[in-house]
Design a protein around this motif. Structure first.
Motif, mmCIF file in Angstrom:
data_model
loop_
_atom_site.group_PDB
_atom_site.id
_atom_site.type_symbol
_atom_site.label_atom_id
_atom_site.label_comp_id
_atom_site.label_asym_id
_atom_site.label_seq_id
_atom_site.Cartn_x
_atom_site.Cartn_y
_atom_site.Cartn_z
ATOM 1 N N GLN A 9 -3.111 9.269 1.442
ATOM 2 C CA GLN A 9 -1.845 8.941 0.791
ATOM 3 C C GLN A 9 -1.331 10.012 -0.128
ATOM 4 O O GLN A 9 -0.138 10.099 -0.367
ATOM 5 C CB GLN A 9 -2.021 7.658 -0.015
ATOM 6 C CG GLN A 9 -2.298 6.504 0.897
ATOM 7 C CD GLN A 9 -1.940 5.224 0.211
ATOM 8 O OE1 GLN A 9 -1.385 5.235 -0.872
ATOM 9 N NE2 GLN A 9 -2.256 4.133 0.858
ATOM 10 N N GLY B 89 0.581 7.032 3.720
ATOM 11 C CA GLY B 89 1.380 7.566 2.626
ATOM 12 C C GLY B 89 2.824 7.175 2.799
ATOM 13 O O GLY B 89 3.219 6.517 3.762
ATOM 14 N N ALA B 90 3.606 7.575 1.834
ATOM 15 C CA ALA B 90 5.005 7.185 1.824
ATOM 16 C C ALA B 90 5.751 7.887 2.945
ATOM 17 O O ALA B 90 5.446 9.020 3.291
ATOM 18 C CB ALA B 90 5.618 7.558 0.479
ATOM 19 N N PRO B 91 6.741 7.210 3.516
ATOM 20 C CA PRO B 91 7.569 7.889 4.514
ATOM 21 C C PRO B 91 8.437 8.910 3.826
ATOM 22 O O PRO B 91 9.072 8.616 2.818
ATOM 23 C CB PRO B 91 8.412 6.754 5.094
ATOM 24 C CG PRO B 91 8.445 5.712 4.053
ATOM 25 C CD PRO B 91 7.182 5.832 3.267
ATOM 26 N N GLU B 92 8.439 10.112 4.340
ATOM 27 C CA GLU B 92 9.256 11.152 3.716
ATOM 28 C C GLU B 92 9.928 11.985 4.779
ATOM 29 O O GLU B 92 9.434 12.113 5.898
ATOM 30 C CB GLU B 92 8.390 12.051 2.829
ATOM 31 C CG GLU B 92 8.080 11.406 1.493
ATOM 32 C CD GLU B 92 7.138 12.228 0.649
ATOM 33 O OE1 GLU B 92 6.465 13.121 1.188
ATOM 34 O OE2 GLU B 92 7.080 11.957 -0.560
ATOM 35 N N GLN C 232 0.808 -1.206 0.000
ATOM 36 C CA GLN C 232 0.000 0.000 0.000
ATOM 37 C C GLN C 232 0.842 1.258 0.000
ATOM 38 O O GLN C 232 0.372 2.309 -0.382
ATOM 39 C CB GLN C 232 -0.881 0.036 1.235
ATOM 40 C CG GLN C 232 -2.182 -0.667 1.034
ATOM 41 C CD GLN C 232 -3.025 -0.563 2.296
ATOM 42 O OE1 GLN C 232 -2.574 -0.031 3.296
ATOM 43 N NE2 GLN C 232 -4.214 -1.080 2.241
ATOM 44 N N LEU C 233 2.084 1.181 0.470
ATOM 45 C CA LEU C 233 2.916 2.370 0.464
ATOM 46 C C LEU C 233 3.102 2.819 -0.978
ATOM 47 O O LEU C 233 3.588 2.069 -1.799
ATOM 48 C CB LEU C 233 4.293 2.066 1.059
ATOM 49 C CG LEU C 233 4.436 2.102 2.573
ATOM 50 C CD1 LEU C 233 5.872 1.853 2.940
ATOM 51 C CD2 LEU C 233 3.964 3.425 3.126
ATOM 52 N N PRO C 234 2.743 4.057 -1.256
ATOM 53 C CA PRO C 234 2.869 4.501 -2.639
ATOM 54 C C PRO C 234 4.331 4.620 -3.045
ATOM 55 O O PRO C 234 5.203 4.742 -2.201
ATOM 56 C CB PRO C 234 2.195 5.877 -2.637
ATOM 57 C CG PRO C 234 2.240 6.312 -1.223
ATOM 58 C CD PRO C 234 2.233 5.103 -0.379
ATOM 59 N N ALA C 235 4.527 4.633 -4.281
ATOM 60 C CA ALA C 235 5.881 4.765 -4.803
ATOM 61 C C ALA C 235 6.406 6.152 -4.477
ATOM 62 O O ALA C 235 5.619 7.075 -4.255
ATOM 63 C CB ALA C 235 5.859 4.553 -6.309
ATOM 64 N N PRO C 236 7.703 6.307 -4.458
ATOM 65 C CA PRO C 236 8.238 7.652 -4.221
ATOM 66 C C PRO C 236 7.699 8.640 -5.243
ATOM 67 O O PRO C 236 7.451 8.288 -6.385
ATOM 68 C CB PRO C 236 9.750 7.470 -4.408
ATOM 69 C CG PRO C 236 10.000 6.039 -4.174
ATOM 70 C CD PRO C 236 8.776 5.310 -4.552
ATOM 71 N N ARG C 237 7.500 9.845 -4.787
ATOM 72 C CA ARG C 237 6.945 10.880 -5.646
ATOM 73 C C ARG C 237 7.800 11.118 -6.861
ATOM 74 O O ARG C 237 9.005 10.912 -6.834
ATOM 75 C CB ARG C 237 6.941 12.196 -4.858
ATOM 76 C CG ARG C 237 5.627 12.619 -4.357
ATOM 77 C CD ARG C 237 5.814 13.831 -3.489
ATOM 78 N NE ARG C 237 5.376 13.539 -2.152
ATOM 79 C CZ ARG C 237 4.089 13.592 -1.800
ATOM 80 N NH1 ARG C 237 3.177 13.910 -2.672
ATOM 81 N NH2 ARG C 237 3.745 13.300 -0.575
#
Lengths: 423, 360
Positions: free
Chosen positions: B181, B131-134, A231-236
């Motif tokens: 997300q 959402g993605a870890p940033e 579920q973690l989206p791909a890097p932006r």
């Protein structure tokens, strides 16, 4: 000469003397009675009674009762003995005087001592009161401290409890994690086997699903973990945003309290730059001396003297461009404008000169007088007589001895009155 | 400030004080534990990471790690609860992510900026938000960069000055609005008083303002909800609370500001368990505990009919002076309500407990 009161009557006991003194109509107060150890005086002007007592008395405890036109003394003897008479019989003048003085001194000393004693008691009372309040405040403070201390201890205890919970929680979690890891491996193997045996042994497959369900929790968690990872989206997608900043000249941080100083500094820098720039840009073809405002002022003065008013104005203009802080330039330019009948310009220039001459000191008296006079003249020629008069009066205030200004001021007043009468 | 007075107010109790042999720049609680991290710079010019555990009334050193460059800031915001990796920014502009069990080699390393990284924030980890870890870093070179630990070497977003524009130091960064997300917002504060809000979904500047004093610290009250409140603290003892629910097309967000103390307000931190309570730490070594009260109506219509936010009011719950030097870093424990750690420039780190927060 006082009137002596002689009609006194007295009687005595072993320890006290009772003296009765009629007052003959005079009114007595405590202030009129003066008593020391061996001297008694009652003075109610013009009446006077004094007695040198036979033996010393205790003047502190003795009393005097005033009433019914009479003073009744109760004098307690220092030594209980019968007195032959109330007063000492042979008392010559000197002795009397001596005794009187002594009596007065004694009384004074006694008074001093009394005040001292009073002071001491007052101080002690104050100290006591202070200590009492201090104690109260201490007690209050201590109470608050204790409350705080109690809270601190409670809180520390809670913290310890929580920490132990955390520790146990951690241990539990690590055990769980190990179990999960263990369980992870099992179903994975099973899944692999399943794939191989899928078509061939359907019964076994069903039994395996049963087995799986018992380990449900373990596998669920793995599955959920996998899902979550997926579920973690791909890097932006990388992108840049361009930013504009609020402009600031100084490299330091912005502080509100420094803004005024910074503005001033910038302003001064701008001024300096302006002058340098104005020097450089158009005046390159001028000679060295022509860039000096003082030289230009002199030139202007000479031209004025010769009657070349326009030339003088030009010279002053140039000088002002180079240095706009010299009041004399404006002053002289005002004079030129007057001659040229540029009255508004004359007013402007005299005003500017006055502004620059702001600290009104004796040094720039003459300049200020001139400025006021020139402005006044301009106003009058514009028929603004009241303003003109104001300026003349200002000039007179600075220099009251100038006859010409006085005369002109008078003339203007007449003019004003004349116009008022006619209108 | 209603009926909360005297000893009914929250008290700030100093639990432990630990003297350090280095300058501490940042201190953070390790999530789900009674351990804390201190980051700083030793006198010999190297970076120090120290791991402490709270034992009764003292702090016990569990580990001390030395790195070649002094470390300015760190965050656990972008790691998972199991891993608990620490992301740090150092004086050289390097962003590193460390596994504290094996700290010799960083898990992720990049020379992100040309100058010191002043501030760092992480989102997407610790089971908070989606959402993605940033990780976002703000640096003295005027740029703000967002990094994804899965992508090496290049940032996923870069907010840099326009070509030819003179740069201003970025002093602070914060994530917000990460409620699903896609949505995410980065707020950056600069030394010329600019606050800029960047929307990472649309990759654009969403809002900017200038608060007339250099911005020392910005924080959203929660990173993982629809943006609710933003507190920005600045030099000269002022701070502003912006109501971020309603954005007016020209006036931006409504705000209330307070001048708390004469000195710089170095940090603001919201209580994780109650988003309306926050603590500010000041240059005079003092801590102020504030409560924000919402107005009766959070938004109203202005003369043209567009929605405008209404700012609420602030009340000071407690203040205490702990040190003579500025308290530069502050962190609430996410696990125990009221437990917090602060590090000051007098080389001490203090663990504090704020009592009676339940009664607020």
């Amino acid at each position: 000469m006082p009137v002596w009161l002689r009609e006194h009557s007295w009687r005595q006991s072993l320890t006290a003397v009772y003296l009765s003194l009629p007052l003959r109509g005079a009114r007595a107060t405590a202030a009129n009675i003066f008593c020391s150890e061996q001297y008694l005086k009652v003075s109610i002007p013009p009446f006077l009674f004094e007695a040198i007592l036979y033996a010393p008395i205790d003047d502190k405890n003795s009393t005097a009762k005033i009433g019914n036109g009479n003073i009744f003394f109760t004098l307690y003897k220092k030594e209980p003995a019968m007195w032959d008479s109330l007063t000492l019989a042979n008392a010559d003048k000197e002795k009397l005087q001596h005794l009187r003085e002594n009596a007065v001194l004694e009384a004074q000393e006694k008074a001093k001592e009394e005040t001292k004693a009073k002071k001491i008691t007052k101080q002690e009372n104050k100290k006591y009161a202070l200590e009492a309040t201090m104690k109260l405040e201490e007690a209050e403070r201590k109470r608050i401290e204790d409350l705080k201390e109690k809270e601190r201890q409670e809180v520390t205890k809670e913290l310890e409890l929580w920490k132990n919970q955390q520790k146990d929680g951690d241990k539990y979690k690590s055990i769980q994690a190990k179990e999960e890891l263990h369980q992870e491996k099992e179903p994975l193997k099973e899944r692999k086997n399943e794939k191989l045996n899928k078509t061939r042994i359907p019964n076994e497959g069903s039994s395996k699903t049963r087995l799986k369900s018992t380990r449900g929790r373990g596998s669920c968690s793995i599955f959920s973990q996998d899902l979550r990872e997926e579920q973690l989206p791909a890097p932006r997608a990388a992108a840049t945003i361009k930013v504009n900043f609020t402009p600031r000249v100084f490299p330091t941080a912005l502080r509100e309290s420094r803004v005024a100083e910074e503005e001033e500094w910038l302003h001064k820098q701008a001024e300096a730059r302006r002058i340098i720039n104005s020097d450089l840009s158009e005046l390159e073809d001028l000679k060295e001396e022509e860039k000096n405002p003082d030289w230009l002022k002199d030139k202007g003065n000479k031209m004025f003297a010769m009657g070349d008013y326009l030339g003088a104005v030009n010279a002053y203009n140039l000088a002002v461009r180079l240095n706009n802080k010299l009041p004399l330039l404006y002053l002289n330019r005002a004079a030129c404008h007057l001659k040229l009948r540029n009255l508004h310009k004359a007013i402007e220039d005299s005003s500017k000169a006055l502004e620059l001459l702001t600290p009104p000191v004796p040094d720039n008296e003459s300049a200020r007088v001139k400025a006021h006079v020139r402005r006044g003249t301009a106003f009058c020629q514009l028929e603004l007589y009241t303003e003109g008069l104001q300026d003349y009066e200002a000039a007179l205030k600075i220099d009251p001895k100038n006859k010409i200004i006085e005369k002109d001021a008078e003339k203007i007043r007449q003019l004003i009155q004349g116009t008022m009468q006619s209108s | 400030m209603s009926a909360v007075l005297g000893l009914e107010r929250p008290q700030v109790v100093s639990h432990v004080q630990q003297a350090l042999s280095y300058t501490v720049f940042d201190c953070k609680w390790v999530p789900r534990s009674a351990r804390l991290m201190c980051l700083g710079s030793a006198a010999r010019g190297t970076g120090i990471i120290q791991l402490y555990e709270l034992h009764g009334a003292r702090l016990e050193v569990l580990r001390e790690i030395e790195k070649p460059k002094p470390i300015k800031c760190g965050t656990f915001g972008a790691t998972s609860l199991q891993q608990r990796f620490l992301a740090t920014g150092d004086f050289d502009g390097n962003l590193n992510i460390w596994n504290l069990e094996a700290p010799e080699i960083p898990v992720y390393s990049v020379k992100g900026h040309k100058e010191i990284i002043n501030s760092i924030d992480g989102v997407g980890g610790l089971g908070i938000g989606e959402g993605a870890p940033e990780i976002v870093t703000g640096s003295r070179d005027g740029t703000v960069k967002v990094w994804d630990p899965r992508q090496k070497d290049t940032p996923v977003a870069n907010m840099e000055p326009v070509q030819g524009e003179s740069k201003r130091d970025c002093w602070t960064v914060a994530f917000g609005n990460a409620y699903n997300q896609e949505e995410r917002v980065v707020c950056a504060g600069y030394d010329n008083g600019d606050i800029k809000l960047f929307d990472l979904k649309t990759m654009s500047l969403r809002w900017e303002t200038n608060i007339k004093n250099g911005v020392c610290s910005v924080e959203f009250d929660r990173k993982d909800i629809n943006m609710n409140k933003l507190v920005a603290t600045s030099l000269e003892g002022k701070f502003h609370v912006f109501d971020m629910r309603t954005q007016h097309p020209t006036k931006g967000f409504a705000s209330v500001s307070e001048k708390a103390q004469k000195s710089t307000i170095w940090q603001v931190r919201h209580l994780p368990q109650n988003r309306d309570i926050f603590m500010t730490s000041g240059g005079s070594g003092s801590l102020h505990l504030w409560k924000y009260e919402y107005p009766a109506q959070r938004s109203k219509k202005d003369s043209e009919g567009s929605e405008m936010g209404v700012a609420g009011s602030l009340s000071l719950l407690q203040n205490v002076t702990l040190s003579t030097q500025p308290i530069s870093s502050l962190d609430w424990s996410p696990d125990k309500k009221g437990l917090c750690v602060c590090g000051a420039f007098d080389q001490t780190v203090r663990v504090l407990i704020v009592t009676k927060l339940n009664k607020i």
